[in-house]
Design an enzyme around this catalytic site. Structure first.
Site, PDB file in Angstrom:
ATOM      1  N   SER A 168     -15.313 -19.893  42.510  1.00 34.60           N
ATOM      2  CA  SER A 168     -16.454 -19.089  42.046  1.00 34.60           C
ATOM      3  C   SER A 168     -17.581 -20.011  41.612  1.00 34.60           C
ATOM      4  CB  SER A 168     -16.039 -18.224  40.854  1.00 34.60           C
ATOM      5  OG  SER A 168     -17.178 -17.596  40.291  1.00 34.60           O
ATOM      6  N   TYR A 216     -11.333 -17.967  33.193  1.00 34.13           N
ATOM      7  CA  TYR A 216     -11.563 -17.711  34.627  1.00 34.13           C
ATOM      8  C   TYR A 216     -11.958 -18.998  35.340  1.00 34.13           C
ATOM      9  CZ  TYR A 216     -13.778 -15.513  38.766  1.00 34.13           C
ATOM     10  OH  TYR A 216     -14.138 -15.136  40.041  1.00 34.13           O
TER      11      TYR A 216
HETATM   12  P1  NAP Z   1     -12.269  -6.867  43.390  1.00 35.60           P
HETATM   13  O1  NAP Z   1     -13.303  -6.011  44.003  1.00 35.60           O
HETATM   14  O2  NAP Z   1     -11.835  -6.616  41.986  1.00 35.60           O
HETATM   15  O3  NAP Z   1     -10.983  -6.843  44.346  1.00 35.60           O
HETATM   16  C1  NAP Z   1      -9.870  -7.607  43.988  1.00 35.60           C
HETATM   17  C2  NAP Z   1      -8.817  -7.514  45.064  1.00 35.60           C
HETATM   18  O4  NAP Z   1      -7.728  -8.349  44.649  1.00 35.60           O
HETATM   19  C3  NAP Z   1      -8.269  -6.114  45.245  1.00 35.60           C
HETATM   20  O5  NAP Z   1      -8.083  -5.860  46.613  1.00 35.60           O
HETATM   21  C4  NAP Z   1      -6.920  -6.160  44.512  1.00 35.60           C
HETATM   22  O6  NAP Z   1      -5.941  -5.354  45.149  1.00 35.60           O
HETATM   23  C5  NAP Z   1      -6.538  -7.601  44.731  1.00 35.60           C
HETATM   24  N1  NAP Z   1      -5.546  -8.069  43.759  1.00 35.60           N
HETATM   25  C6  NAP Z   1      -5.659  -8.149  42.413  1.00 35.60           C
HETATM   26  N2  NAP Z   1      -4.510  -8.603  41.874  1.00 35.60           N
HETATM   27  C7  NAP Z   1      -3.666  -8.823  42.919  1.00 35.60           C
HETATM   28  C8  NAP Z   1      -2.341  -9.305  43.025  1.00 35.60           C
HETATM   29  N3  NAP Z   1      -1.629  -9.655  41.931  1.00 35.60           N
HETATM   30  N4  NAP Z   1      -1.771  -9.404  44.255  1.00 35.60           N
HETATM   31  C9  NAP Z   1      -2.467  -9.047  45.380  1.00 35.60           C
HETATM   32  N5  NAP Z   1      -3.734  -8.582  45.335  1.00 35.60           N
HETATM   33  C10 NAP Z   1      -4.320  -8.472  44.119  1.00 35.60           C
HETATM   34  O7  NAP Z   1     -12.698  -8.415  43.430  1.00 35.60           O
HETATM   35  P2  NAP Z   1     -13.737  -9.179  44.389  1.00 35.60           P
HETATM   36  O8  NAP Z   1     -15.042  -9.221  43.689  1.00 35.60           O
HETATM   37  O9  NAP Z   1     -13.654  -8.665  45.758  1.00 35.60           O
HETATM   38  O10 NAP Z   1     -13.132 -10.653  44.284  1.00 35.60           O
HETATM   39  C11 NAP Z   1     -12.438 -11.278  45.343  1.00 35.60           C
HETATM   40  C12 NAP Z   1     -12.353 -12.769  45.054  1.00 35.60           C
HETATM   41  O11 NAP Z   1     -13.667 -13.315  44.965  1.00 35.60           O
HETATM   42  C13 NAP Z   1     -11.641 -13.120  43.743  1.00 35.60           C
HETATM   43  O12 NAP Z   1     -10.838 -14.265  43.936  1.00 35.60           O
HETATM   44  C14 NAP Z   1     -12.796 -13.442  42.802  1.00 35.60           C
HETATM   45  O13 NAP Z   1     -12.420 -14.320  41.777  1.00 35.60           O
HETATM   46  C15 NAP Z   1     -13.773 -14.067  43.760  1.00 35.60           C
HETATM   47  N6  NAP Z   1     -15.167 -14.035  43.314  1.00 35.60           N
HETATM   48  C16 NAP Z   1     -15.814 -12.843  43.140  1.00 35.60           C
HETATM   49  C17 NAP Z   1     -17.133 -12.849  42.702  1.00 35.60           C
HETATM   50  C18 NAP Z   1     -17.913 -11.573  42.454  1.00 35.60           C
HETATM   51  O14 NAP Z   1     -19.003 -11.642  41.897  1.00 35.60           O
HETATM   52  N7  NAP Z   1     -17.410 -10.403  42.860  1.00 35.60           N
HETATM   53  C19 NAP Z   1     -17.796 -14.072  42.470  1.00 35.60           C
HETATM   54  C20 NAP Z   1     -17.098 -15.254  42.654  1.00 35.60           C
HETATM   55  C21 NAP Z   1     -15.790 -15.229  43.086  1.00 35.60           C
HETATM   56  P3  NAP Z   1      -5.284  -4.036  44.470  1.00 35.60           P
HETATM   57  O15 NAP Z   1      -6.401  -3.128  44.069  1.00 35.60           O
HETATM   58  O16 NAP Z   1      -4.436  -3.480  45.572  1.00 35.60           O
HETATM   59  O17 NAP Z   1      -4.495  -4.547  43.309  1.00 35.60           O
END
Ligand code: NAP
Length: 247
Positions: free
Chosen positions: A142, A155
């Site tokens: 991130s 985080y």
């Molecule tokens: P999100 O919308 O909250 O989606 C998270 C996903 O992770 C969901 O599909 C959830 O599946 C899955 N997940 C959570 N716990 C899990 C587990 N124990 N085993 C398997 N799957 C699991 O998050 P996002 O924003 O798309 O983030 C995706 C990645 O990008 C993350 O690694 C996050 O740290 C990174 N990131 C995001 C941002 C941002 O601004 N959004 C910025 C930097 C980095 P279920 O619902 O089925 O549990």
């Protein structure tokens, strides 16, 4: 047993929603057979699989909590049996709890490290034995790691671990023609980022990058598509920040 795929095979962890779902859509468009991993959102995962299949792609939904080594092993077994040996692993699953370090409970600390760090460790360990020669691994860090904002200590520590895995694992796979990289997104409009923030806070984040908008899941999916595809063959052990120029 289902017919093995003639397509290359990709596992996207946490693909039921958010960035992971956009990555699964993009890799399916790129011609991959896609395993849509989920932990607690089966309806969304199966709806996505139905959408990808209706568009002519090959996709399956696989339940596995990435924090559990046994479930990750079983996920690879299911994918190999139903789609074939894995070419691309996208370690997207992750959680964010924005809270000062001193206010974290043991359980909150454990959850962040179990999913973000142990989850990545579990899939990397499995991938070491199972990925096809010429494979690709894309981890998720991130941009917050570069910003040092209050509330992000735990985080950021999990994402620092993921970056360390990325650099070292790329070298440990010497001789296998497998690349290991990470993408480090800036703020992306998903529930992970939006939940718990006021509209004012969201707008403040949106104004931070010189491109003056929030990223969309597709902005990251296209970066993953590049890293997973033939054009990134010489990119290895790198962290690619995709954040509109924020840092
Ligand atoms: P999100 O919308 O909250 O989606 C998270 C996903 O992770 C969901 O599909 C959830 O599946 C899955 N997940 C959570 N716990 C899990 C587990 N124990 N085993 C398997 N799957 C699991 O998050 P996002 O924003 O798309 O983030 C995706 C990645 O990008 C993350 O690694 C996050 O740290 C990174 N990131 C995001 C941002 C941002 O601004 N959004 C910025 C930097 C980095 P279920 O619902 O089925 O549990």
């Amino acid at each position: 047993m289902t017919r093995p795929s003639t397509h290359k095979v990709a596992i996207v962890t946490g693909a039921s929603r958010g960035i992971g779902a956009a990555v699964a859509q993009r890799l399916a468009r790129d011609g991959f057979a896609v395993a849509v991993n989920y932990a607690s959102s089966p309806a969304q995962a199966y709806a996505l699989v139905a959408e990808l299949t209706a568009a002519g792609g090959r996709a399956i939904a696989v339940k596995a909590d990435v924090a559990r080594g046994d479930e990750v092993r079983a996920m690879f077994d299911v994918v190999e049996a139903q789609l074939g040996k894995v070419d691309v692993l996208v370690n997207n699953a992750g959680v964010l709890k924005t809270l000062p370090l001193a206010e974290h409970s043991d359980a909150q600390y454990d959850q962040s490290f179990d999913i973000n760090v142990r989850g990545t460790f579990n899939t990397l360990r499995e991938a070491a034995a199972r990925l096809n020669e010429g494979g690709r691994i894309v981890n998720f860090s991130s941009t917050t790691l570069a910003l040092n904002m209050p509330g992000y200590a735990i985080y950021n520590a999990t994402k620092a671990a993921v970056e360390a895995f990325t650099h070292v694992f790329a070298k440990e796979l010497r001789g296998r023609s497998i690349t290991v990289n990470a993408v480090a997104p800036g703020p992306i409009a998903t529930s992970l980022f939006l939940d718990g923030k006021t509209e004012e806070q969201v707008q403040a984040f949106a104004k931070m990058p010189p491109l003056q908008r929030l990223g969309q899941p597709e902005d990251i999916a296209s970066v993953v598509s590049f890293l997973a595809g033939p054009d990134a063959g010489w990119v290895n052990g790198q962290i690619l920040r995709a954040n509109g120029g924020l840092a």
